[in-house]
Design an enzyme around this catalytic site. Structure first.
Site, PDB file in Angstrom:
ATOM      1  N   HIS A  46       1.040  -1.744   0.064  1.00 11.67           N
ATOM      2  CA  HIS A  46       0.174   0.170   0.044  1.00 11.67           C
ATOM      3  C   HIS A  46       1.196   2.009   0.193  1.00 11.67           C
ATOM      4  CE1 HIS A  46      -3.483   1.856   1.131  1.00 11.67           C
ATOM      5  NE2 HIS A  46      -2.973   3.068   1.877  1.00 11.67           N
ATOM      6  N   GLU A  68      -1.983  -5.154  -4.431  1.00 13.33           N
ATOM      7  CA  GLU A  68      -3.169  -5.610  -3.232  1.00 13.33           C
ATOM      8  C   GLU A  68      -4.082  -5.990  -2.956  1.00 13.33           C
ATOM      9  OE1 GLU A  68      -2.466  -1.375  -1.967  1.00 13.33           O
ATOM     10  OE2 GLU A  68      -4.151  -0.979  -1.564  1.00 13.33           O
ATOM     11  N   ASN A 411      26.521 -21.663  -5.963  1.00 13.42           N
ATOM     12  CA  ASN A 411      27.006 -22.616  -5.759  1.00 13.42           C
ATOM     13  C   ASN A 411      26.897 -24.016  -4.689  1.00 13.42           C
ATOM     14  OD1 ASN A 411      30.326 -22.522  -6.673  1.00 13.42           O
ATOM     15  ND2 ASN A 411      30.898 -24.278  -5.181  1.00 13.42           N
TER      16      ASN A 411
END
Lengths: 676, 153
Positions: A46, A68, A411
């Site tokens: 918001h 939202e 990795n």
């Protein structure tokens, strides 16, 4: 409106909000039923929406808006959280991140997000069975002073919890004067006062309507606070153009009455039941008995801190001079004053250094999302545990450490953690664990990355290292497991050939090691085949102040970083041997080259006369050692690192300079350049 | 009128080198310092005398005599270090002496003649003659061209 001046703030805050979106989304994935998490995400989204709309980045605002809506539907129990849904939301957040990055890079922050918007809209509407009760077009302001507002389940829960913790819940009914011109501004002022006194959980009309001035003269705010009625009332009355303020306390009883009332009236469709934009805060648990800590921090440009630091260093140098003067003069009052200055500036130094420290969290934060994505891509199950994210590091180190860590984590996931099937076959749980931890120890920070994956396969690594010519076959047999594991950090270890087949690790890890060593740190690996690996990174707390050994060369002072030094020694002339016109010495069974720093630096023309005893510093770069011959040792000291400036670039084997207590400049030896 | 008059003048700092007078524009000069302790920086060209502590900032200094391939001279009481501040870096210039600031009429500046003493002509942007005094204007960017890696090793 010219928004340029706010741009930096906007970028900073957007990143923060997106970060917390990511963080809470991950949490939500684990606890899909926890509505408080949804609220946190909602709040972040918001704010972002509001900010980007103000700044004119409509694409960001639009995307956040639909996101939202979905969150709101979840919050109001119209939607159930599912993994697929979260995928879309994650995607939206990552798109938003891209857009923010684009703005940062000077772009417009535009991006075609229609597909994503559609998806989100579908999620929002398609799966919701009950259509959302939209706010009535004209806002209805409830005028009575009794608890006539209606609270949804969530709000009721919040209020009840607040009662339990001894907070008051007030309905604050504010009437503005009829001739009030800037209604929205007054509302803002009132909200600010209220937010400073407690948490606002609801307002009628909604915040948006209030901001748009879509109300008459009155509005009601529901808030949780530990302040008293009169206090609140008098505070708000200070806002000009406020006609009257009525503060009504909600009791448990009235809340229940209201609830019944609401239930009775549920059949009547005109009642306003939902406030989609309720600004709900759920932080009471975290900070009880306190007003919310708003505006307790300020953002300071790092450059200003650098200036401060420079000024302070000058002060430290002058302090050193004062100290030596006062010891010479033996004037009691002077001595006393200098002592006081010393103490105060010592405290000041701590404060300045601490100001530059930020939690390593800022780097760690991006990893959960990254791990989640990577695990999905690789079809692996990985759980990332983060420990010690609050550990603080100097800003300069923080800026540099992100990339090497990303490399290490990639990795670990790529080559360390096995596929779920493999893991099950090896009797391990399906889900691999990657543990990222940070802690302080002495003047160093340790960052460790531990996984319970396959570990380093000794035979394969050795075979590879011999093939690539890093070690000879004879050496191969003599290496300890730790040394073998660390071979994967050697440059030239990973080549174009697909390394994952060979070692289970090692794509370009030499880059990681170089970065870490350039920061004055070290990296070590411990690995047990089949059980996992532990990468340990040791870093100095700050890059601007380092510990060095001061040595003398031809009447000049040079500084050698302690991080490169193994030990100092005095050797006898007879210990020096010649091998291929290179002088070497025997250091604990290793034959290491002996370099005369004066010769290296071409400091003297005349041939050095070899004395019987010579002072040497044993330095290392990775696992290679060398001995540096110096005239004499002066001692260990903490110094402030300074650059040589842009004029003198690429000076051989000198990494920088520092200013000593007597005001002279001493050069810092770059040991990495001395060892090939 | 005054505006035009101002435009025609440029403020320069006059310094001495081998009994000749040189000029650099005042806007790039940050200060003039007496000789202070200079720390040698190994493996740099000989005209780089080293670095000084200029109020907390490590500043490289170069010996203009050596830069111009003139015969070296011991530093004395009159020796000064002129700190010039360019876009990317600050550098100190060691000169025989510096004690004059004058307004140089732009009209007095002429392109450099073919031969001016022994200073390499690429370092010179022009000469100016004012009341029987001859000033050599320096092309600072050339003088201070950052040392190339090749020169260092």
């Amino acid at each position: 409106m010219d928004t340029n001046q706010y741009l930096e703030m906007f970028l900073d805050e957007s990143r923060e909000h997106l970060q917390s979106c990511n963080q809470y989304l991950l949490e939500l994935e684990n606890n899909p039923d926890d509505l408080t998490i949804v609220n946190e995400i909602f709040r972040a989204a918001h704010t972002l929406k509001g900010m980007s709309a103000t700044m004119g980045y409509t694409d960001i605002a639009d995307l956040t808006h639909v996101m939202e809506n979905v969150l709101d539907a979840i919050r109001n129990a119209k939607l159930q959280v599912t993994a697929e849904m979260l995928d879309v939301v994650f995607e939206a957040v990552s798109d938003l991140e891209e857009m923010v990055q684009d703005i940062e890079a000077g772009g417009t922050g535009k991006k075609d997000v229609t597909a994503l918007v559609q998806q989100l809209t579908r999620i929002e509407s398609g799966e919701s069975i009950i259509s959302r009760s939209e706010v009535a077009a004209t806002s209805i302001v409830e005028k009575s002073e009794a608890t006539t507002l209606h609270y949804d389940e969530f709000e009721t829960t919040v209020i009840t919890q607040s009662f339990d913790q001894g907070y008051h819940v007030f309905e604050v009914h504010v009437t503005l004067r009829e001739d009030c011109l800037l209604k929205a501004a007054r509302v803002f002022m009132v909200f600010e006062i209220l937010e400073n006194s407690g948490d606002i959980i609801k307002s009628v009309p909604s915040v948006e309507k209030l901001e748009e001035e879509a109300f008459d003269q009155e509005f009601t705010v529901v808030m949780i606070t530990n302040e008293e009625t009169e206090e609140l009332q008098s505070k708000i009355m200070k806002v000009s153009e406020v006609d009257s303020v009525h503060v009504t306390e909600i009791s448990k009883q009235s809340l229940e009455d209201g609830k019944r009332h609401q239930e009775e009236e549920i059949a009547r469709p005109t009642i306003e039941t939902k406030q989609p934009s309720t600004v709900a805060k759920q932080n009471e648990k975290k900070r009880p008995n306190q007003t919310p800590a708003t505006n307790r921090t300020i953002r300071v440009n790092i450059e200003r801190l650098d200036v401060l630091m420079n000024l302070f260093e000058e002060l430290v140098i002058d302090r050193g001079r004062l100290q030596s003067i006062s010891t010479e003069l033996h004037h009691p009052e002077l001595t006393e004053t200098v002592e006081r200055i010393t103490r105060v500036s010592g405290d000041l130094q701590n404060i300045i250094l601490n100001m530059r420290m930020i939690p390593v969290e800022t780097v760690f934060n991006r990893f959960p999302t990254m791990v989640r994505q990577l695990a999905r891509e690789l079809n692996k199950k990985v759980k990332l545990e983060i420990i010690g994210a609050e550990t603080e590091l100097d800003r300069t180190v923080i800026d540099e450490i992100g990339d090497p860590l990303v490399h290490l984590i990639r990795n670990a996931l790529d080559h360390g953690i096995e596929s779920p099937e493999e893991r099950v076959a090896n009797g391990k749980p399906e889900e691999g664990i990657v543990k990222l931890s940070a802690y302080h120890s002495g003047n160093n920070v340790f960052i460790e990355l531990e996984d319970d994956g396959a570990g380093v396969n000794r035979e394969r690594v050795l075979a590879k290292a011999v093939t690539n010519g890093i070690i000879t076959e004879e050496d191969a047999a003599t290496l300890s497991d730790k040394q073998v594991a660390e071979l994967i950090l050697a440059s030239g270890f990973s080549t174009a050939e697909k390394v994952s087949d060979v070692s289970g690790r090692g794509v370009g890890l030499d880059v990681v090691r170089n970065t870490i060593e350039s920061l004055g740190g070290h990296i070590t690996i411990e690995s047990t085949e089949g059980q996992g690996s532990l990468f340990q990174v040791q870093l100095p707390l700050t890059l601007s102040i380092i510990s060095v050994m001061l040595v003398e060369l031809d009447n000049e002072v040079y500084a050698i970083p302690l991080s490169s030094i193994i030990e100092t020694a005095i050797i006898h002339q007879s210990d020096v041997m010649n091998a291929h016109s290179q002088r070497v010495i025997d250091f604990r069974g290793n034959i290491i080259p002996l370099l005369d720093l004066k010769e290296v630096f071409e400091l003297t023309e005349e041939q050095a006369v070899d004395e019987d005893y010579q002072s040497v510093v044993i330095i290392r770069k990775g696992d290679k050692l060398a001995a540096l011959k110096v005239d004499s040792f002066i001692g260990q000291q903490e110094i402030v690192l300074k650059g040589l400036g842009n004029y003198l670039t690429n000076v051989f084997a000198i990494s920088g300079a520092t200013i000593l207590g007597d005001g002279k400049v001493a050069l810092i030896v770059d040991c990495n350049a001395l060892i090939k | 009128m005054t505006e035009i008059a101002q435009q025609e003048l440029t403020k320069v700092i006059i310094f001495e080198l081998m009994d000749k007078e040189y000029a650099i524009e005042i806007d790039v000069v940050q200060g003039i310092e007496r000789v202070m302790s200079i720390t040698r920086v190994p493996k740099t060209p000989s005209y780089v005398k080293g670095v000084i502590n200029l109020r907390g900032v490590v500043t490289p200094t170069i010996d203009l005599r050596e830069r111009f391939l003139l015969e070296p001279k011991e530093m004395d009481d009159r020796t000064r270090i002129i700190i010039v501040s360019l876009e990317d870096y600050d550098v100190g210039l060691i000169v025989d002496g510096a004690n004059d600031v004058i307004d140089l009429p732009l009209s007095a500046i002429e392109p450099q003649p073919q031969v001016v003493g022994s200073v390499a002509s690429e370092f010179i942007s022009g000469v100016a003659k004012v009341e029987e005094r001859l000033f050599v204007l320096l092309e600072l960017t050339k003088v201070l061209e950052p040392i190339k890696r090749a020169e260092v090793t």
